[in-house]
Design a protein around this motif. Sequence first.
Motif, mmCIF file in Angstrom:
data_model
loop_
_atom_site.group_PDB
_atom_site.id
_atom_site.type_symbol
_atom_site.label_atom_id
_atom_site.label_comp_id
_atom_site.label_asym_id
_atom_site.label_seq_id
_atom_site.Cartn_x
_atom_site.Cartn_y
_atom_site.Cartn_z
ATOM 1 N N UNK A 314 0.813 -1.169 0.007
ATOM 2 C CA UNK A 314 -0.101 0.077 0.154
ATOM 3 C C UNK A 314 0.606 1.199 -0.057
ATOM 4 N N UNK A 315 0.533 2.203 -0.876
ATOM 5 C CA UNK A 315 1.215 3.442 -0.921
ATOM 6 C C UNK A 315 0.239 4.631 -0.242
ATOM 7 N N UNK A 339 -3.900 4.082 -0.570
ATOM 8 C CA UNK A 339 -4.434 4.565 0.650
ATOM 9 C C UNK A 339 -4.937 5.995 0.130
ATOM 10 N N UNK A 340 -6.273 6.189 0.470
ATOM 11 C CA UNK A 340 -7.020 7.251 0.038
ATOM 12 C C UNK A 340 -7.405 8.014 1.301
ATOM 13 N N UNK A 341 -6.944 9.107 1.496
ATOM 14 C CA UNK A 341 -7.160 10.056 2.409
ATOM 15 C C UNK A 341 -7.720 11.558 1.782
ATOM 16 N N UNK A 365 -7.934 -0.529 -2.985
ATOM 17 C CA UNK A 365 -8.077 0.852 -2.557
ATOM 18 C C UNK A 365 -8.494 0.640 -1.089
ATOM 19 N N UNK A 366 -7.886 1.495 -0.334
ATOM 20 C CA UNK A 366 -8.196 1.494 1.185
ATOM 21 C C UNK A 366 -8.676 2.941 1.664
ATOM 22 N N UNK A 383 -16.368 4.643 1.418
ATOM 23 C CA UNK A 383 -15.850 3.191 1.203
ATOM 24 C C UNK A 383 -16.974 2.283 0.474
ATOM 25 N N UNK A 384 -17.911 2.400 0.965
ATOM 26 C CA UNK A 384 -19.338 1.522 0.549
ATOM 27 C C UNK A 384 -19.630 1.897 -0.887
#
Length: 429
Positions: A314-315, A339-341, A365-366, A383-384
């Motif tokens: 994961x990046x 990793x999505x922030x 994708x996190x 996320x859903x």
Amino acid sequence: VITKIIGRQILDSRGIPTVEVDLFTNKGSFRASVPSGHVSGMYEAVELRDGDKGIYLGNSVTRAIKNINEKISEALVGMDPTLQSQIDQAMIDLNKTEKKGELGANAMLAVSIAACKAGAAEREVPLYKHISDLFGKTNPTLPVPAFTVISGGKHAGNNLAIQEIMILPIGANRFEEALQMGSETYHHLKAVIKEKYGEQGCNVGEDGGFSPNLSSVQEGLGLVKEAISRTGYGERIKMAIDVAATTFCKGTKYDLDYKSQNKSGQNFKSADDMINMYKELCAEYPIVSIEDPFDREDWEHIKQFSELGLCQVVGDDFLMSNYNRTKRAINESSCTALLLKVNQIGTVTEALEVVKLAKDAHWGVVASHRIGETEDSFIADLSVGLAMGQIKTGAPCRGERVAKYNQLLRIEEELGDQAVYAGEDWRAT
Ligand code: PGA
Ligand code: ZN
């Protein structure tokens, strides 16, 4: 239509000011607030802080609030809240700088999320459904949660260099069961830690993970393995780590003892040593995902490690949720998941674009929280709606963390028979 927007300064989970917005339409009022992390660099959108050392130690956000109440309100009042991309574009157009520093990405994101909630209400659909429709072609899916159970790095005051040890209840049948499995493991872990390190070892880090003094990551993984075995869930629970290696990279070496004052410098490892360590960890523990295994500018070793195919790579600090960095990483096959922030991006529309890029490349994708969180649970719906398959939002403990997990419970309940838990398809590739 949007009739009024009010911004205010509130506190995040660390006690540091952040931005909250109430956005009004004919349907009611919609509230959103934004998280904040440790600043990770030049590629992320800029959060606007006042910088007056005499007030909240420089962290107040009154300029961002003023921008919401004046410039942003002026541009957005009268707009249709279902037109997310036009709303976001209107805010982007108000900035003359590229990284949103003028209005503040914190100001923009709060408004963008509040508008998204208002858009869902306008269409009389649940938020995750609205997000799914904005994105197009996704089947709402409950993500596998990655619960942080041991905290280290810059999130806790112990001597563990590595930032997080997580557990993923991949073998659960439903999200509700995953949450139960996570919570039970967490409490078994507390007992394991208490036996070995006393009450003091049960203190928690900023994201709710336990933070006993550990001399190595192996010691921490061993504790978690013991806790999982006490639950009886066995192989149904997997493990992951967030190394956040940039934090302790010194030149070309990694200082695994950087937090132990009298040992710092004695346990330097090269990137090749780190690769060997990860190989050993993946062989010994059920590790399915490693985040930021190397310094964020080390494009070579992350690629080398990803190619081994031992686990998901994961990046987070490596990508900073940045579109161009993600694109480059995809082209160079540097890692295998994003990793999505959202607060590193600044608008919902642009967040969807980065997710699309990653999904089209068959990456994992996190959805991710930040260390400074609020009770806003938007990323649960995100996320859903985007069927990301994974969410990382801290321990199954502490209000600002469980706010997201609890929202996922509600969504699963609402979906009823239609609810799908990502489970074994957690990488959604
Ligand atoms: P941050 O941590 O919010 O401190 O950046 C989250 C993470 O590293 O995943
Ligand atoms: Zn991280």
